[in-house]
Design an enzyme around this catalytic site. Structure first.
Site, short mmCIF file in Angstrom:
data_model
loop_
_atom_site.label_atom_id
_atom_site.label_comp_id
_atom_site.label_asym_id
_atom_site.label_seq_id
_atom_site.Cartn_x
_atom_site.Cartn_y
_atom_site.Cartn_z
N ASP A 30 2.18 -10.43 -9.60
CA ASP A 30 1.38 -9.97 -8.48
C ASP A 30 0.39 -11.07 -8.11
OD1 ASP A 30 -0.70 -8.46 -6.86
OD2 ASP A 30 0.70 -6.84 -7.30
N CYS A 267 7.38 6.95 2.10
CA CYS A 267 8.78 6.72 2.46
C CYS A 267 9.20 7.37 3.77
CB CYS A 267 9.69 7.19 1.34
SG CYS A 267 9.54 6.23 -0.17
#
Length: 438
Positions: A30, A267
């Site tokens: 990350d 989503c």
């Protein structure tokens, strides 16, 4: 296998920890040093039941580690998974693929030869081909394969979904030909195939469509049952019994037939819009998906009207208690949560809002200015002129009705998840309204 996960968001962190649980050696990368520092300290930056234990166990076993150094993280990887965000672009609804493309080029430059780059982010059809072009341009001499491996994780049940999936979908070039990408993915998912879980290999474009088609279909079911709930209210039927009756048909199934305030989360809203934009570009009309998106937007907007009606036609100056802010239980995800439409509409109508959520209040506070956050459900209900249940957390399913009524200024309860039996609420002295139950 030596695996690298680019991105430690919801998909990346859950997938990385689960791959490590399979026995693979996993490095999660990350760019944000604060996130990596928190993970190294054992702090999980997202809310997902069981994830803290899973991460800690695999870190202790030496199978899972975290870094900000992408080049070092992918240097000896057999496969590198891209699990970065693909948010909807402002204005046009297209998926923003800039993070995917940037990651692909950086991975290609640092990856060993050979290697497989696997797209796990939710991306429109054709993205795998674009990534391959980026890789070929960046490192024309390296044997890097590009594959698609969409995720089907439900927030709140993600670990179970990863460990015991209905299926695993892998998109590769020339599936069945025994290519390098297919061989690597078969090795990665061997622990699942040994349990007879279906590993479906298809062309990359097919795998990319499968992901969007699956999410859009589930969104259709949600909007469909919400419209049936509206019909049931008009004709005196019970939508829960209707859902049970049609869900017993094996061709339909019972899942996602629960009426409520509309779908949200990371989503369905994003993926239905992206699918529509893809269809427009391809010249294919998806009228059912278009209608689903429109129904869901209207659904969220209409929920505030239900609360106003339950309060006698006005909430001006009234104290409204909100139970649940996240888009679903067992997550702190506020993305496109129905509460983000309902609460501002009630505030605009003059209501003072006091809310509680077991996990999402920190995430919700900056998104819902002037909403007062309560320490618990009963604290939110204290002095309220009405209560609205938006998210069906387990701790809201068996509230003490007598205690609720005694705490509230008026016994008005709007149940947007049909948690409570209407007869019980009426017997307890509540003015009760729910979804699709007359």
């Amino acid at each position: 296998m030596r695996l690298t996960m680019i991105g430690t968001g919801y998909v990346g962190l859950v997938s990385g920890a689960c791959f490590a649980e399979f026995g693979h050696q996993v490095v999660c990368v990350d760019k944000n040093p604060d996130i990596v520092a928190r993970l190294d300290a054992g702090e999980i930056p997202i809310y997902e039941p069981g994830l803290d234990t899973l991460v800690a166990r695999n870190v202790e076993a030496g199978r899972l580690s975290f870094t900000t150094d992408l080049a070092a993280g992918v240097a000896d990887a057999d496969a590198v998974f891209i699990a970065v965000g693909t948010p909807s672009r402002r204005g046009d609804g297209h998926a923003d693929l800039s993070f995917v493309y940037a990651a692909a080029e950086e991975i290609a430059l640092a990856a060993p030869d050979p290697c497989v780059i696997v797209n796990k982010s939710t991306v429109p059809v054709g993205t795998g081909a674009e990534v391959e072009q980026i890789v070929r341009k960046a490192v024309p001499g390296k044997a890097i394969s590009v594959a698609s491996n969409p995720e089907f994780l439900r927030e709140g049940s993600a670990i179970e979904d990863f460990m015991h999936p209905d299926r695993v979908v892998c998109g590769v070039e020339n599936p069945g030909s025994g290519g390098h990408a297919e061989a690597v993915l078969r090795s990665i998912y061997r622990p699942l195939s040994l349990r007879d879980i279906k590993i479906q290999f298809a062309e990359r474009e097919t795998a990319e469509v499968i992901k969007y088609a699956a999410n859009a279909f589930l969104a259709v079911k949600i909007s469909y049952i919400n419209e049936m709930a509206d019909l049931c209210e008009k004709v005196g039927a019970n939508v829960q019994e209707v859902a049970r009756g049609i869900g017993l048909d094996n061709r339909i199934g019972p899942k996602f037939l629960h009426p409520g305030p509309g779908y949200g989360g990371s989503c369905f809203p994003k993926d239905t819009l992206a699918l529509l934009r893809t269809s427009e570009e391809a010249g294919a009309t998806l009228k059912i998906v278009e209608a689903t998106v429109a129904v869901n937007i209207a659904r969220k907007q209409a929920m505030a009207d239900r609360v106003v009606a339950a309060c006698g036609g006005s909430v001006d100056g009234k104290r409204i208690a909100i139970l649940g802010l996240a888009f679903k239980p067992n997550t702190d995800d506020m993305r496109d949560a129905p509460s983000l439409d309902i609460l501002p509409a009630l505030q605009k109508a003059g209501a003072h809002i006091i809310a509680h959520d077991p996990a999402a209040m920190s995430a919700a506070a900056p998104l819902l200015p002037e909403v007062e956050m309560a320490d618990g459900a009963y604290a939110a209900l204290d002095g309220a002129d009405a209560a609205v249940l938006i998210t069906e957390w387990n701790e809201y399913r068996a509230l003490d009705l007598d205690r609720m009524k005694a705490a509230m200024a008026a016994p008005v309860f709007v149940d947007l998840r049909n948690v409570y039996p209407p007869a019980d609420m009426r017997a307890a002295g509540f003015s009760y309204s729910s979804i699709g139950r007359g």
